[in-house]
Design a protein around this motif. Structure first.
Motif, PDB file in Angstrom:
ATOM      1  N   GLY A 142      16.843  13.777  -6.536  1.00 14.27           N
ATOM      2  CA  GLY A 142      16.318  12.454  -6.227  1.00 14.27           C
ATOM      3  C   GLY A 142      15.020  12.516  -5.446  1.00 14.27           C
ATOM      4  O   GLY A 142      14.062  11.787  -5.745  1.00 14.27           O
ATOM      5  N   LEU A 143      14.950  13.387  -4.452  1.00 10.13           N
ATOM      6  CA  LEU A 143      13.736  13.537  -3.648  1.00 10.13           C
ATOM      7  C   LEU A 143      12.618  14.176  -4.477  1.00 10.13           C
ATOM      8  O   LEU A 143      11.454  13.768  -4.387  1.00 10.13           O
ATOM      9  N   ARG A 144      12.968  15.164  -5.272  1.00 15.69           N
ATOM     10  CA  ARG A 144      11.953  15.876  -6.054  1.00 15.69           C
ATOM     11  C   ARG A 144      11.319  14.970  -7.100  1.00 15.69           C
ATOM     12  O   ARG A 144      10.108  15.047  -7.364  1.00 15.69           O
ATOM     13  N   ASN A 145      12.118  14.081  -7.700  1.00 14.82           N
ATOM     14  CA  ASN A 145      11.575  13.182  -8.720  1.00 14.82           C
ATOM     15  C   ASN A 145      10.483  12.285  -8.171  1.00 14.82           C
ATOM     16  O   ASN A 145       9.438  12.087  -8.815  1.00 14.82           O
ATOM     17  N   ASN A 192      27.427   4.251  -4.665  1.00 15.28           N
ATOM     18  CA  ASN A 192      26.771   4.854  -5.826  1.00 15.28           C
ATOM     19  C   ASN A 192      25.479   5.516  -5.376  1.00 15.28           C
ATOM     20  O   ASN A 192      24.710   4.928  -4.616  1.00 15.28           O
ATOM     21  N   THR A 193      25.235   6.733  -5.845  1.00 16.87           N
ATOM     22  CA  THR A 193      24.024   7.450  -5.467  1.00 16.87           C
ATOM     23  C   THR A 193      22.799   6.768  -6.075  1.00 16.87           C
ATOM     24  O   THR A 193      22.704   6.600  -7.295  1.00 16.87           O
ATOM     25  N   GLU A 194      21.877   6.352  -5.208  1.00 17.19           N
ATOM     26  CA  GLU A 194      20.650   5.676  -5.643  1.00 17.19           C
ATOM     27  C   GLU A 194      19.513   6.034  -4.692  1.00 17.19           C
ATOM     28  O   GLU A 194      19.736   6.246  -3.503  1.00 17.19           O
ATOM     29  N   PHE A 195      18.278   6.075  -5.243  1.00 15.74           N
ATOM     30  CA  PHE A 195      17.084   6.332  -4.436  1.00 15.74           C
ATOM     31  C   PHE A 195      16.031   5.293  -4.779  1.00 15.74           C
ATOM     32  O   PHE A 195      15.840   4.953  -5.951  1.00 15.74           O
ATOM     33  N   PHE A 196      15.334   4.797  -3.746  1.00 18.15           N
ATOM     34  CA  PHE A 196      14.274   3.808  -3.958  1.00 18.15           C
ATOM     35  C   PHE A 196      13.072   4.150  -3.073  1.00 18.15           C
ATOM     36  O   PHE A 196      13.234   4.593  -1.928  1.00 18.15           O
ATOM     37  N   TRP A 197      11.879   3.917  -3.614  1.00 15.93           N
ATOM     38  CA  TRP A 197      10.627   4.042  -2.854  1.00 15.93           C
ATOM     39  C   TRP A 197       9.781   2.842  -3.251  1.00 15.93           C
ATOM     40  O   TRP A 197       9.175   2.807  -4.299  1.00 15.93           O
ATOM     41  N   GLY A 222       0.802  -1.219   0.000  1.00 11.46           N
ATOM     42  CA  GLY A 222       0.000   0.000   0.000  1.00 11.46           C
ATOM     43  C   GLY A 222       0.836   1.271   0.000  1.00 11.46           C
ATOM     44  O   GLY A 222       1.981   1.294  -0.451  1.00 11.46           O
ATOM     45  N   PRO A 223       0.293   2.332   0.559  1.00 18.82           N
ATOM     46  CA  PRO A 223       0.928   3.664   0.430  1.00 18.82           C
ATOM     47  C   PRO A 223       2.106   3.911   1.380  1.00 18.82           C
ATOM     48  O   PRO A 223       2.841   4.867   1.193  1.00 18.82           O
ATOM     49  N   ASN A 224       2.282   3.084   2.400  1.00 19.20           N
ATOM     50  CA  ASN A 224       3.359   3.317   3.378  1.00 19.20           C
ATOM     51  C   ASN A 224       4.599   2.516   2.982  1.00 19.20           C
ATOM     52  O   ASN A 224       4.941   1.507   3.595  1.00 19.20           O
ATOM     53  N   LYS A 225       5.267   2.981   1.966  1.00 17.52           N
ATOM     54  CA  LYS A 225       6.400   2.233   1.418  1.00 17.52           C
ATOM     55  C   LYS A 225       7.701   2.544   2.164  1.00 17.52           C
ATOM     56  O   LYS A 225       7.737   3.337   3.093  1.00 17.52           O
ATOM     57  N   VAL A 226       8.778   1.872   1.719  1.00 21.30           N
ATOM     58  CA  VAL A 226      10.097   2.026   2.348  1.00 21.30           C
ATOM     59  C   VAL A 226      10.980   2.881   1.435  1.00 21.30           C
ATOM     60  O   VAL A 226      11.118   2.591   0.242  1.00 21.30           O
ATOM     61  N   PHE A 227      11.587   3.890   2.017  1.00 21.39           N
ATOM     62  CA  PHE A 227      12.521   4.749   1.285  1.00 21.39           C
ATOM     63  C   PHE A 227      13.941   4.269   1.550  1.00 21.39           C
ATOM     64  O   PHE A 227      14.336   4.045   2.696  1.00 21.39           O
TER      65      PHE A 227
END
Length: 263
Positions: free
Chosen positions: A47-50, A110-115, A17-22
């Protein structure tokens, strides 16, 4: 902090659902040619803005709200720790704060972002594989230094010296002249004594080193020194030695020792 135990906990995290892991890995290494102007700040902002823009377009207001809560916590952590940044920063977090694992580390990531539903742990696992909890023993005939390191950072150090009057090892309390200094006759006399007694001397201190390795949960053990003392000490240790580095580095800066071990 024991990263391996934290990773085990994180492996069991799954959010539907909507409460994902960053998950964020951010390269802040000042020695990286691509980071000379503090470019990590731009990468963080983008990264945050995207993610925020994507969620705004998706129309899922609850998920957007959760992400914005995480974003606030991330920005607060970065602002509060920026002056102490090393080579990288990582953050794994959820909006409800049930998951929060963040630290600065001495390894270029390495710079990476995940949600997503689960934490992304690949780079975190690599960190603990490359830089495990280690004991590094530097030996120079009548002197031994122990460096404990974890994740490429110094955790503790101790030095021991041999009392030639009692043939016992004691904690070193200050600098002293090297026994090799003096006349040729003195040098030859000590060398002869070392050759005759080295195994007995190292057999005395080896149990203390093995005990420390067990109590402090060293995953790997390294011995550094000139061939004769390094090999003699290694023979007396019960804990397997990962690598013997045949160099005299007793008086080197500890950061240089880590570079030699983990190069």
């Amino acid at each position: 902090m024991n990263f391996n135990k934290e990773i085990e906990k994180l492996e069991n995290i799954r959010r539907e659902g909507p409460n994902k892991v960053f998950t964020m890995y951010l390269n802040t290494d000042p020695s990286d040619p691509e980071q000379q102007g503090g470019e990590w700040k731009i990468h963080l902002k983008n990264g945050l803005r995207n993610f925020e823009q994507y969620l705004e377009e998706s129309g899922d207001k609850e998920e957007l709200k959760n992400f914005q809560l995480v974003k606030q916590k991330v920005e607060k952590f970065v602002k509060g720790n920026e002056q102490e940044f090393l080579r990288s920063v990582f953050i794994i977090a959820t909006a409800d704060e049930e998951v929060w694992f963040a630290d600065r580390v001495q390894m270029r990531m390495n710079t990476e972002f995940f949600w997503q539903e689960t934490p992304e742990l690949t780079q975190l696992r690599k960190l603990t594989d490359v830089y495990p909890k280690s004991g590094i023993i530097l030996v120079q005939q009548d002197e031994i230094k122990v460096i404990e390191a974890y994740l490429n950072e110094i955790e503790d150090t101790d030095s021991f010296e041999l009392d030639l009057d009692t043939n016992d090892w004691r904690k070193k309390k200050g600098p002293r002249p090297a026994l090799g200094q003096g006349s040729t006759m003195q040098k030859d006399g000590f060398q002869s004594r070392f050759n005759a007694n080295k195994h007995r001397w190292y057999k005395q201190i080896a149990p203390k080193l093995d005990k420390r390795a067990k109590e402090h949960e060293w995953e790997k053990l390294f011995v550094i020194g000139e061939p004769d003392p390094a090999n003699a000490l290694t023979e007396e240790l019960n804990k397997p030695v990962e690598k013997v580095i045949q160099k005299n580095m007793l008086d080197h800066e500890e950061s240089k020792v880590l570079e030699e071990v983990f190069a």
